[in-house]
Motif scaffolding. Structure first.
Motif, mmCIF file in Angstrom:
data_model
loop_
_atom_site.group_PDB
_atom_site.id
_atom_site.type_symbol
_atom_site.label_atom_id
_atom_site.label_comp_id
_atom_site.label_asym_id
_atom_site.label_seq_id
_atom_site.Cartn_x
_atom_site.Cartn_y
_atom_site.Cartn_z
ATOM 1 N N ARG A 35 0.816 -1.219 0.000
ATOM 2 C CA ARG A 35 0.000 0.000 0.000
ATOM 3 C C ARG A 35 0.844 1.262 0.000
ATOM 4 O O ARG A 35 1.961 1.279 0.499
ATOM 5 C CB ARG A 35 -0.890 0.005 1.224
ATOM 6 N N HIS A 37 1.299 3.925 1.787
ATOM 7 C CA HIS A 37 1.234 4.626 3.073
ATOM 8 C C HIS A 37 2.508 4.323 3.853
ATOM 9 O O HIS A 37 3.290 3.468 3.472
ATOM 10 C CB HIS A 37 -0.017 4.255 3.871
ATOM 11 N N THR A 68 -5.608 2.025 2.206
ATOM 12 C CA THR A 68 -6.980 1.515 2.302
ATOM 13 C C THR A 68 -8.019 2.632 2.229
ATOM 14 O O THR A 68 -9.139 2.403 1.788
ATOM 15 C CB THR A 68 -7.178 0.701 3.599
ATOM 16 N N ASP A 69 -7.643 3.846 2.623
ATOM 17 C CA ASP A 69 -8.566 4.984 2.532
ATOM 18 C C ASP A 69 -8.458 5.699 1.178
ATOM 19 O O ASP A 69 -9.056 6.749 0.980
ATOM 20 C CB ASP A 69 -8.324 5.970 3.672
ATOM 21 N N GLY A 71 -5.712 6.989 -0.013
ATOM 22 C CA GLY A 71 -4.617 7.948 0.012
ATOM 23 C C GLY A 71 -3.386 7.454 -0.725
ATOM 24 O O GLY A 71 -3.225 6.261 -0.993
#
Length: 132
Positions: A35, A37, A68-69, A71
């Motif tokens: 991801r 992040h 997951t959001d 971003g």
């Protein structure tokens, strides 16, 4: 008696390497994370890439998808827009990694985590890395 700076002593594991950065050709390293992040494996990949950059290697960190959001962390571009990482998404990510590997010559691919390891293994060329 050999000193710790001489090749072949215990400090280099008997490899014959002197430990000098100038002894090693800079490597092109792709760090694959799940991801986009700064958490867990992604943070490890960023810190490792930064240190390897300082040692003269060329590093690129990419994520299989956004956070997951949704971003996106600067410096960790996602290969896909979807944050989903399930079995159906696996092959799409494999194709994207294969395209990346075909477009840019990397010497090493480091997969940081389970999904990145699966994608990297499936994206690898048969017969091992290209020689060049």
């Amino acid at each position: 008696a050999p000193t710790s700076d001489e090749p072949g002593d215990a400090s280099d594991g008997g490899s014959g390497a002197t430990g000098n950065v100038s002894d090693v050709r800079p490597l092109r390293i792709l760090h694959l994370v799940a991801r986009s992040h700064r958490r867990g494996a992604e943070l490890v990949a960023i810190e490792l890439a930064d240190e390897l950059d300082r040692r003269g290697h060329h590093n690129q960190v990419v994520a299989l998808g956004p956070a997951t959001d949704g971003g996106r962390e600067p410096g960790i571009p996602p290969l896909a827009d979807s944050a989903r990482l399930g079995p159906r998404d696996l092959l799409a990510r494999v194709r994207k990694v294969r395209r990346l590997l075909a477009s840019e010559p990397f010497d090493v691919v480091l997969a940081h985590g389970g999904w990145p390891a699966q994608v990297a293994a499936l994206a690898a060329r048969r017969g091992g890395p290209a020689r060049g």
